[in-house]
Design a protein around this motif. Structure first.
Motif, PDB file in Angstrom:
ATOM      1  N   LYS A   1       0.835  -1.209   0.000  1.00  0.00           N
ATOM      2  CA  LYS A   1       0.000   0.000   0.000  1.00  0.00           C
ATOM      3  C   LYS A   1       0.867   1.256   0.000  1.00  0.00           C
ATOM      4  O   LYS A   1       0.559   2.230  -0.697  1.00  0.00           O
ATOM      5  N   ALA A   2       1.932   1.247   0.786  1.00  0.00           N
ATOM      6  CA  ALA A   2       2.821   2.409   0.849  1.00  0.00           C
ATOM      7  C   ALA A   2       3.512   2.648  -0.490  1.00  0.00           C
ATOM      8  O   ALA A   2       3.740   3.798  -0.885  1.00  0.00           O
ATOM      9  N   SER A   3       3.831   1.585  -1.202  1.00  0.00           N
ATOM     10  CA  SER A   3       4.464   1.739  -2.513  1.00  0.00           C
ATOM     11  C   SER A   3       3.508   2.365  -3.517  1.00  0.00           C
ATOM     12  O   SER A   3       3.890   3.269  -4.272  1.00  0.00           O
ATOM     13  N   TYR A   4       2.270   1.893  -3.542  1.00  0.00           N
ATOM     14  CA  TYR A   4       1.278   2.497  -4.434  1.00  0.00           C
ATOM     15  C   TYR A   4       0.999   3.955  -4.039  1.00  0.00           C
ATOM     16  O   TYR A   4       0.845   4.818  -4.902  1.00  0.00           O
ATOM     17  N   ALA A   5       0.946   4.226  -2.740  1.00  0.00           N
ATOM     18  CA  ALA A   5       0.721   5.598  -2.274  1.00  0.00           C
ATOM     19  C   ALA A   5       1.885   6.504  -2.666  1.00  0.00           C
ATOM     20  O   ALA A   5       1.676   7.667  -3.041  1.00  0.00           O
ATOM     21  N   LEU A   6       3.096   5.985  -2.602  1.00  0.00           N
ATOM     22  CA  LEU A   6       4.274   6.766  -2.987  1.00  0.00           C
ATOM     23  C   LEU A   6       4.226   7.122  -4.468  1.00  0.00           C
ATOM     24  O   LEU A   6       4.440   8.277  -4.845  1.00  0.00           O
ATOM     25  N   ILE A   7       3.917   6.160  -5.301  1.00  0.00           N
ATOM     26  CA  ILE A   7       3.865   6.413  -6.743  1.00  0.00           C
ATOM     27  C   ILE A   7       2.741   7.398  -7.073  1.00  0.00           C
ATOM     28  O   ILE A   7       2.947   8.375  -7.801  1.00  0.00           O
ATOM     29  N   GLY A   8       1.560   7.162  -6.526  1.00  0.00           N
ATOM     30  CA  GLY A   8       0.422   8.025  -6.815  1.00  0.00           C
ATOM     31  C   GLY A   8       0.607   9.442  -6.316  1.00  0.00           C
ATOM     32  O   GLY A   8       0.335  10.410  -7.033  1.00  0.00           O
ATOM     33  N   SER A   9       1.071   9.580  -5.086  1.00  0.00           N
ATOM     34  CA  SER A   9       1.243  10.922  -4.531  1.00  0.00           C
ATOM     35  C   SER A   9       2.367  11.679  -5.232  1.00  0.00           C
ATOM     36  O   SER A   9       2.276  12.896  -5.424  1.00  0.00           O
ATOM     37  N   SER A  10       3.399  10.983  -5.646  1.00  0.00           N
ATOM     38  CA  SER A  10       4.487  11.643  -6.374  1.00  0.00           C
ATOM     39  C   SER A  10       4.007  12.159  -7.727  1.00  0.00           C
ATOM     40  O   SER A  10       4.348  13.269  -8.134  1.00  0.00           O
TER      41      SER A  10
END
Length: 125
Positions: A106-115
């Motif tokens: 989840k943190a990886s997807y959040a990192l990509i999306g938020s970036s």
């Protein structure tokens, strides 16, 4: 198959990397990209004279909205991604209970999306 009759390991081209591995690799790549970018700006200043990188940036920004948006995104995305990736690692260091398979994905997807979201917003500035 080799002499033993067992199948050979699959090649990397057919292996699907997990999003956490891709996120980690991308964090390293953005760090290297930022280092080369900073060295490039320093080299332009060193060899072309004081203020030359500023005039180069002004030339890029006046070259039209498409090229300037691409240039802004190519600076904003690595900076944002690497910064947020560092915050993510600090959170994992301070809260080790977040290091489980579900939360890391989840943190990886959040990192990509938020970036992507923040970098696209920074283009408007």
């Amino acid at each position: 198959m080799n002499k033993t009759g067992r199948p050979v390991s699959p090649h990397v081209t057919i292996y699907s990397f997990p999003v956490t591995a891709l996120s980690s690799i991308s964090n390293r790549v953005t760090g290297v990209t930022l280092s080369f970018g900073a060295a490039g700006i320093g080299a332009v200043e060193l060899f072309a004279g004081s203020g030359s990188s500023l005039s180069l940036m002004q030339d890029i920004s006046s070259s039209g909205p498409i090229l300037s948006s691409i240039a802004k995104f190519s600076v904003a995305f690595p900076l944002t991604y690497h910064y947020l990736g560092g915050i993510r690692h600090l959170a994992w260091d301070n809260f080790p209970d977040l290091l489980n398979n579900v939360d890391v994905t989840k943190a990886s997807y959040a990192l990509i999306g938020s970036s992507l979201f923040i970098s696209t917003g920074l283009i408007v500035l």
